[in-house]
Design a protein around this motif. Structure first.
Motif, PDB file in Angstrom:
ATOM      1  N   PHE A  29       0.909  -1.751   0.529  1.00  9.57           N
ATOM      2  CA  PHE A  29      -0.152  -0.045  -0.249  1.00  9.57           C
ATOM      3  C   PHE A  29       0.627   1.525   0.050  1.00  9.57           C
ATOM      4  CE2 PHE A  29      -2.631  -3.057   1.886  1.00  9.57           C
ATOM      5  CZ  PHE A  29      -4.067  -3.065   0.809  1.00  9.57           C
ATOM      6  N   ARG A  30       2.022   0.677  -0.169  1.00 11.20           N
ATOM      7  CA  ARG A  30       2.652   1.964  -0.014  1.00 11.20           C
ATOM      8  C   ARG A  30       3.180   2.542  -1.880  1.00 11.20           C
ATOM      9  NH1 ARG A  30       7.675   0.464   3.708  1.00 11.20           N
ATOM     10  NH2 ARG A  30       6.106   0.127   6.078  1.00 11.20           N
ATOM     11  N   GLY A  31       3.458   3.666  -1.766  1.00 11.45           N
ATOM     12  CA  GLY A  31       4.368   4.471  -3.232  1.00 11.45           C
ATOM     13  C   GLY A  31       3.367   5.774  -3.974  1.00 11.45           C
ATOM     14  N   LYS A  32       3.357   5.974  -5.086  1.00  9.44           N
ATOM     15  CA  LYS A  32       3.034   7.527  -5.367  1.00  9.44           C
ATOM     16  C   LYS A  32       1.559   7.265  -5.502  1.00  9.44           C
ATOM     17  CE  LYS A  32       3.089  10.781  -8.318  1.00  9.44           C
ATOM     18  NZ  LYS A  32       4.596  12.304  -9.267  1.00  9.44           N
ATOM     19  N   ALA A  33       0.916   6.356  -6.528  1.00  9.54           N
ATOM     20  CA  ALA A  33      -0.446   5.903  -6.123  1.00  9.54           C
ATOM     21  C   ALA A  33      -1.307   5.731  -5.577  1.00  9.54           C
ATOM     22  CB  ALA A  33      -0.600   4.662  -7.578  1.00  9.54           C
ATOM     23  N   TYR A  34      -0.816   5.120  -4.780  1.00  8.48           N
ATOM     24  CA  TYR A  34      -2.184   4.540  -3.255  1.00  8.48           C
ATOM     25  C   TYR A  34      -1.578   6.076  -2.472  1.00  8.48           C
ATOM     26  CZ  TYR A  34      -2.618  -0.034  -4.348  1.00  8.48           C
ATOM     27  OH  TYR A  34      -3.003  -1.217  -5.004  1.00  8.48           O
ATOM     28  N   SER A  35      -0.180   7.044  -2.441  1.00  4.66           N
ATOM     29  CA  SER A  35      -0.216   7.714  -0.869  1.00  4.66           C
ATOM     30  C   SER A  35      -0.894   8.512  -1.501  1.00  4.66           C
ATOM     31  CB  SER A  35       1.420   7.706  -0.895  1.00  4.66           C
ATOM     32  OG  SER A  35       1.676   8.003  -1.983  1.00  4.66           O
ATOM     33  N   GLN A  36      -1.062   8.798  -2.924  1.00  2.00           N
ATOM     34  CA  GLN A  36      -1.944   9.845  -2.898  1.00  2.00           C
ATOM     35  C   GLN A  36      -3.164  10.052  -2.650  1.00  2.00           C
ATOM     36  OE1 GLN A  36      -0.591  11.876  -7.006  1.00  2.00           O
ATOM     37  NE2 GLN A  36       1.308  12.820  -6.416  1.00  2.00           N
ATOM     38  N   ALA A  37      -3.861   9.229  -3.272  1.00  2.00           N
ATOM     39  CA  ALA A  37      -4.867   8.693  -3.112  1.00  2.00           C
ATOM     40  C   ALA A  37      -5.301   8.621  -1.061  1.00  2.00           C
ATOM     41  CB  ALA A  37      -5.908   7.314  -3.245  1.00  2.00           C
ATOM     42  N   TRP A  38      -5.042   8.323  -0.463  1.00  2.00           N
ATOM     43  CA  TRP A  38      -4.746   8.031   0.767  1.00  2.00           C
ATOM     44  C   TRP A  38      -5.033   9.626   1.255  1.00  2.00           C
ATOM     45  CZ3 TRP A  38      -1.527   8.711   3.850  1.00  2.00           C
ATOM     46  CH2 TRP A  38       0.493   8.155   3.554  1.00  2.00           C
ATOM     47  N   PHE A  39      -3.916   9.741   1.033  1.00  2.10           N
ATOM     48  CA  PHE A  39      -3.575  11.329   1.998  1.00  2.10           C
ATOM     49  C   PHE A  39      -4.413  12.136   1.725  1.00  2.10           C
ATOM     50  CE2 PHE A  39       0.242  13.047   4.078  1.00  2.10           C
ATOM     51  CZ  PHE A  39       0.019  14.020   4.549  1.00  2.10           C
ATOM     52  N   ARG A  40      -5.101  12.643   0.645  1.00  2.92           N
ATOM     53  CA  ARG A  40      -5.578  13.015  -0.358  1.00  2.92           C
ATOM     54  C   ARG A  40      -7.403  12.972   0.416  1.00  2.92           C
ATOM     55  NH1 ARG A  40      -5.762  16.815  -5.186  1.00  2.92           N
ATOM     56  NH2 ARG A  40      -3.953  15.081  -5.730  1.00  2.92           N
ATOM     57  N   SER A  41      -7.758  11.862   0.688  1.00  4.35           N
ATOM     58  CA  SER A  41      -8.899  11.121   1.050  1.00  4.35           C
ATOM     59  C   SER A  41      -9.015  11.531   2.467  1.00  4.35           C
ATOM     60  CB  SER A  41      -9.117  10.025   0.353  1.00  4.35           C
ATOM     61  OG  SER A  41      -9.064   9.435  -0.422  1.00  4.35           O
ATOM     62  N   ALA A  42      -7.612  11.391   3.481  1.00  2.00           N
ATOM     63  CA  ALA A  42      -7.741  11.453   4.790  1.00  2.00           C
ATOM     64  C   ALA A  42      -7.720  12.684   5.330  1.00  2.00           C
ATOM     65  CB  ALA A  42      -6.613  11.020   4.875  1.00  2.00           C
ATOM     66  N   THR A  43      -7.010  13.933   4.066  1.00  2.00           N
ATOM     67  CA  THR A  43      -7.253  15.538   4.297  1.00  2.00           C
ATOM     68  C   THR A  43      -8.233  16.061   4.359  1.00  2.00           C
ATOM     69  OG1 THR A  43      -4.675  15.618   4.047  1.00  2.00           O
ATOM     70  CG2 THR A  43      -6.317  17.700   3.789  1.00  2.00           C
ATOM     71  N   HIS A  44      -9.402  15.597   2.888  1.00  2.00           N
ATOM     72  CA  HIS A  44     -10.376  15.451   2.931  1.00  2.00           C
ATOM     73  C   HIS A  44     -11.889  15.207   3.743  1.00  2.00           C
ATOM     74  CE1 HIS A  44     -14.198  15.468  -0.432  1.00  2.00           C
ATOM     75  NE2 HIS A  44     -13.966  16.948   0.015  1.00  2.00           N
ATOM     76  N   TYR A  45     -11.890  13.957   4.318  1.00  2.00           N
ATOM     77  CA  TYR A  45     -12.479  13.152   5.149  1.00  2.00           C
ATOM     78  C   TYR A  45     -12.197  14.542   6.932  1.00  2.00           C
ATOM     79  CZ  TYR A  45     -14.156  11.515   9.084  1.00  2.00           C
ATOM     80  OH  TYR A  45     -15.181  10.897   9.783  1.00  2.00           O
ATOM     81  N   ILE A  46     -11.394  15.147   7.221  1.00  2.00           N
ATOM     82  CA  ILE A  46     -11.016  15.896   7.785  1.00  2.00           C
ATOM     83  C   ILE A  46     -12.058  16.878   7.893  1.00  2.00           C
ATOM     84  CG2 ILE A  46      -8.997  17.231   9.480  1.00  2.00           C
ATOM     85  CD1 ILE A  46      -7.427  14.885   8.678  1.00  2.00           C
ATOM     86  N   PHE A  47     -11.801  17.440   6.474  1.00  2.00           N
ATOM     87  CA  PHE A  47     -12.387  18.385   6.942  1.00  2.00           C
ATOM     88  C   PHE A  47     -13.994  18.536   6.378  1.00  2.00           C
ATOM     89  CE2 PHE A  47      -8.186  20.672   5.031  1.00  2.00           C
ATOM     90  CZ  PHE A  47      -8.311  21.024   6.239  1.00  2.00           C
ATOM     91  N   LEU A  48     -14.513  17.675   5.878  1.00  2.00           N
ATOM     92  CA  LEU A  48     -15.829  17.315   5.944  1.00  2.00           C
ATOM     93  C   LEU A  48     -15.950  16.433   7.037  1.00  2.00           C
ATOM     94  CD1 LEU A  48     -15.860  15.193   2.791  1.00  2.00           C
ATOM     95  CD2 LEU A  48     -16.438  17.433   2.825  1.00  2.00           C
ATOM     96  N   ALA A  49     -15.555  15.999   8.506  1.00  2.00           N
ATOM     97  CA  ALA A  49     -15.764  15.433   9.265  1.00  2.00           C
ATOM     98  C   ALA A  49     -16.433  16.476  10.489  1.00  2.00           C
ATOM     99  CB  ALA A  49     -15.204  14.748   9.919  1.00  2.00           C
ATOM    100  N   LYS A  50     -15.788  17.788  10.346  1.00  2.00           N
ATOM    101  CA  LYS A  50     -16.096  18.861  10.853  1.00  2.00           C
ATOM    102  C   LYS A  50     -16.010  20.287  10.602  1.00  2.00           C
ATOM    103  CE  LYS A  50     -15.879  16.439  15.211  1.00  2.00           C
ATOM    104  NZ  LYS A  50     -17.002  16.287  16.157  1.00  2.00           N
ATOM    105  N   ALA A  51     -16.920  21.311  11.452  1.00  7.13           N
ATOM    106  CA  ALA A  51     -16.837  22.057   9.869  1.00  7.13           C
ATOM    107  C   ALA A  51     -15.503  23.508  10.443  1.00  7.13           C
ATOM    108  CB  ALA A  51     -18.325  22.878  10.142  1.00  7.13           C
ATOM    109  N   ARG A  52     -15.437  23.370  11.550  1.00  6.27           N
ATOM    110  CA  ARG A  52     -14.649  24.069  12.302  1.00  6.27           C
ATOM    111  C   ARG A  52     -12.666  23.970  12.568  1.00  6.27           C
ATOM    112  NH1 ARG A  52     -16.597  24.166  18.926  1.00  6.27           N
ATOM    113  NH2 ARG A  52     -18.737  25.273  18.420  1.00  6.27           N
TER     114      ARG A  52
END
Length: 114
Positions: A29-52
């Motif tokens: 699960f390492r490497g550019k293809a995976y890491s960009q997907a999960w990194f972007r998804s985790a960041t997006h989720y953090i902002f969606l989970a809470k508005a503050r």
């Protein structure tokens, strides 16, 4: 503000800042293809989970050029001041780290919907 990274955040930690620290254990699960997907998804989720939260802050090891590069590729930036890019690095007692950051408005404006 209650995190061990808070004293190192330029201009100070803000209320509701969120930190992102990642550890990927399995080699497949390492490497550019995976890491960009999960990194972007985790960041997006953090902002969606809470508005503050207005910022997601990261502190990868400075020597880990792969994760620093991935951070920038997915929208994190090396901490900026007055919109001027500069390298912000600092020393924990146990490692030399870099400060990365993603702003809520930047994520939704520049990266998610394009």
């Amino acid at each position: 503000k209650d995190n061990h990274v808070a004293p190192y955040v330029p201009a100070g930690a803000q209320d509701y800042d969120r930190g992102l620290h990642v550890l990927v254990g399995e080699e497949r699960f390492r490497g550019k293809a995976y890491s960009q997907a999960w990194f972007r998804s985790a960041t997006h989720y953090i902002f969606l989970a809470k508005a503050r939260p207005a910022r997601v802050v990261g502190e990868p090891k400075r020597a880990n050029t792969a994760i620093v590069r991935t951070s920038v590729d997915v929208g994190m930036h090396l901490e900026t001041s007055a919109h001027i890019m500069f390298l912000w690095s600092f020393y924990f007692p146990y490692e030399h780290s870099m400060m990365t950051m993603n702003l809520r408005e930047r994520l939704f404006k520049d990266y998610v919907f394009h």
